[in-house]
Write an enzyme that holds these catalytic residues in place. Structure first.
Site, PDB file in Angstrom:
ATOM      1  N   ARG A   1       0.849  -1.198   0.000  1.00  7.13           N
ATOM      2  CA  ARG A   1       0.000   0.000   0.000  1.00  7.13           C
ATOM      3  C   ARG A   1       0.880   1.242   0.000  1.00  7.13           C
ATOM      4  O   ARG A   1       0.577   2.235  -0.630  1.00  7.13           O
ATOM      5  CB  ARG A   1      -0.965   0.015   1.196  1.00  7.13           C
ATOM      6  CG  ARG A   1      -1.703   1.338   1.320  1.00  7.13           C
ATOM      7  CD  ARG A   1      -2.977   1.305   2.146  1.00  7.13           C
ATOM      8  NE  ARG A   1      -2.977   0.376   3.231  1.00  7.13           N
ATOM      9  CZ  ARG A   1      -2.311   0.535   4.394  1.00  7.13           C
ATOM     10  NH1 ARG A   1      -1.608   1.630   4.603  1.00  7.13           N
ATOM     11  NH2 ARG A   1      -2.372  -0.389   5.323  1.00  7.13           N
TER      12      ARG A   1
ATOM     13  N   TYR B   1     -15.445  17.171 -15.497  1.00  2.18           N
ATOM     14  CA  TYR B   1     -15.908  15.779 -15.495  1.00  2.18           C
ATOM     15  C   TYR B   1     -17.047  15.624 -14.485  1.00  2.18           C
ATOM     16  O   TYR B   1     -16.961  16.125 -13.365  1.00  2.18           O
ATOM     17  CB  TYR B   1     -14.716  14.897 -15.131  1.00  2.18           C
ATOM     18  CG  TYR B   1     -15.026  13.430 -15.073  1.00  2.18           C
ATOM     19  CD1 TYR B   1     -15.326  12.726 -16.227  1.00  2.18           C
ATOM     20  CD2 TYR B   1     -15.011  12.752 -13.864  1.00  2.18           C
ATOM     21  CE1 TYR B   1     -15.607  11.375 -16.172  1.00  2.18           C
ATOM     22  CE2 TYR B   1     -15.287  11.392 -13.808  1.00  2.18           C
ATOM     23  CZ  TYR B   1     -15.587  10.716 -14.961  1.00  2.18           C
ATOM     24  OH  TYR B   1     -15.867   9.381 -14.908  1.00  2.18           O
TER      25      TYR B   1
ATOM     26  N   ASP C   1      -6.677  19.265 -14.284  1.00  6.74           N
ATOM     27  CA  ASP C   1      -6.948  17.906 -14.746  1.00  6.74           C
ATOM     28  C   ASP C   1      -6.523  17.863 -16.216  1.00  6.74           C
ATOM     29  O   ASP C   1      -7.143  18.478 -17.076  1.00  6.74           O
ATOM     30  CB  ASP C   1      -8.442  17.600 -14.566  1.00  6.74           C
ATOM     31  CG  ASP C   1      -8.809  16.170 -14.965  1.00  6.74           C
ATOM     32  OD1 ASP C   1      -8.138  15.612 -15.855  1.00  6.74           O
ATOM     33  OD2 ASP C   1      -9.783  15.635 -14.404  1.00  6.74           O
TER      34      ASP C   1
ATOM     35  N   LYS D   1      -7.659   6.964 -19.466  1.00 11.21           N
ATOM     36  CA  LYS D   1      -7.959   7.534 -20.774  1.00 11.21           C
ATOM     37  C   LYS D   1      -6.714   7.480 -21.672  1.00 11.21           C
ATOM     38  O   LYS D   1      -6.267   6.399 -21.988  1.00 11.21           O
ATOM     39  CB  LYS D   1      -8.512   8.940 -20.587  1.00 11.21           C
ATOM     40  CG  LYS D   1      -9.556   9.058 -19.444  1.00 11.21           C
ATOM     41  CD  LYS D   1     -10.832   8.294 -19.718  1.00 11.21           C
ATOM     42  CE  LYS D   1     -11.747   8.200 -18.490  1.00 11.21           C
ATOM     43  NZ  LYS D   1     -12.071   9.453 -17.828  1.00 11.21           N
TER      44      LYS D   1
END
Ligand SMILES: *Cc1c(COP(=O)(O)O)cnc(C)c1O
Length: 396
Positions: free
Chosen positions: A57, A109, A181, A206
């Protein structure tokens, strides 16, 4: 956790994409960074690790490679990888405190809007949806508590462009951060940190992944202290990607430049065809010379590795407004053969969607209206003749 210094800072974009953080494995010579499918790491003695790794992690070598690579591509110092774009965005927002205010682009978004409106508001973080192409609106949106401006450029789904350098200056003058972004442009077209942004965020799902086969998110930041705070929350909240997903994003990134050039070339030809088509009222594409945001997009793209939209293209996202309104828009998205009706974007295959009813349905009630006649294309890298023909038959 050192990364082999196999690249030079002056190396070109694709050289960095293929090599940064990805020196051959010193033990075996493996040319590709292995998928370190392990949760934990042996220690020589208590607290004495082999190479700084304790638990996956916190750190994983495949993830380290991806983090190093994206930092190099964005021209930044620190990269951080997450399980999704939304996990990256949510983790960045742990930097905010109750009472803080955010100026949020009005054309972001849908999931980002949902996070601010349905989740963060419950923790006392307030926001103002703002048209970030409107200087007066931005000035009016600032409060003494404004801590962050959040923008996407080009925006989604209207493909508006915002002046990153000017917004960074405005944010800093008011003691706020600017987060960009960069999912739509990718670092091959623009590098917001070089224009003064404090944070770059990606949905690696993406263009970076590029093949519609992985979900992931990234943050890049220059400031050491901010990077440390985000890394603390990355580990504390735990929204990390697994090594297989890091491998897939790394593999996608290697071909980012060639894909982006082809996406841009195909999108330009489609935008030009649509502009002349009688069934289309308006085409939204920053690469069209008469697009209202063309000049700003060009300026932002001067921060890209080729320094020019003429060489790099303007990306693969094209939106248009159907002359026949919502009914025609819905009919078009149901009729294409190669453009698959689906959410998401940025893969090698072409997609088509109806933002009002699909990706941006969560904006309902926000005061931001998505034109129901709007159709969004994610133009893939198939043969352009086939893509043009497919759209022609769907529009007929
Ligand atoms: C898809 C997307 C996100 C969210 O990313 P996920 O990987 O789906 O969590 C954020 N911003 C933009 C611009 C996106 O397209």
């Amino acid at each position: 956790m050192s990364n082999e210094h196999n690249v030079h800072p002056t190396d070109g974009f694709s050289t960095l994409a293929i090599h940064a953080g990805q020196a051959p494995d010193p033990q075996t010579g493996a040319v590709i960074v292995p998928i370190y499918q392990t949760s934990t790491y042996a220690q020589h003695a208590v607290g004495q690790t082999y190479a700084g790794y304790e638990y996956s992690r916190t750190h994983n070598p495949t993830r380290t490679a991806l983090q190093t690579c994206i930092a190099a591509l964005e021209g930044g110092k620190h990269g951080l990888a997450f399980a999704s774009g939304m996990a990256a965005i949510a983790t960045l927002c742990y930097l905010l405190r109750p009472g803080d205010h955010v100026i949020l682009g009005d054309d972001v978004y849908g999931g980002t809007y949902r996070l601010f409106s349905k989740v963060l508001q419950h923790y006392g973080i307030r926001f103002t949806l703002t048209d970030l192409t409107d200087a007066a609106a931005i000035t009016a949106a600032f409060t003494p508590e404004t801590k962050l401006i959040w923008l996407e450029t080009p925006s989604n789904p209207l493909l508006k462009s915002m002046d990153i350098a000017a917004l960074a200056e405005q944010a800093h003058a008011r003691g706020a951060w600017l987060a960009v972004d960069n999912t739509f442009a990718s670092p091959y077209l623009q590098r917001p940190l070089l224009l003064g942004a404090d944070f770059v965020v990606h949905s690696a799902t993406k263009y970076l992944g590029g093949h519609s086969d992985v979900v992931g998110g990234l943050i890049v930041v220059n400031d050491d202290a901010l990077a440390e705070r985000i890394a603390f929350h990355q580990n504390a909240a735990g929204g990390v990607p697994g090594p297989q997903d890091c491998f897939l994003v790394l593999r996608g990134i290697k071909t980012l430049a060639v894909r982006m050039r082809q996406h841009g070339e195909n999108a330009r030809q489609i935008a030009e065809m649509l502009t002349k088509h009688p069934a289309i009222e308006r085409v939204l594409y920053p690469g069209l010379p008469n697009d209202p945001y063309h000049a700003i997009a060009r300026r932002n793209q001067e921060s890209g590795p080729t320094g020019s939209g003429d060489r790099a293209g303007f990306g693969g996202m094209v939106s248009f407004i159907a002359r026949g309104g919502e009914a025609q828009a819905r009919a078009i998205v149901a009729k294409t053969r190669l453009f698959t009706l689906a959410e998401s974007l940025g893969g090698v295959e072409s997609l088509i969607e109806h933002p009002g009813a699909m990706t941006h349905a969560s904006l309902a009630g926000s005061g931001v209206e998505i034109d129901p006649a709007l159709v969004r294309l994610s133009v893939g890298i198939e043969d352009i003749e086939d893509l043009l023909q497919d759209l022609e038959q769907a529009l007929a």
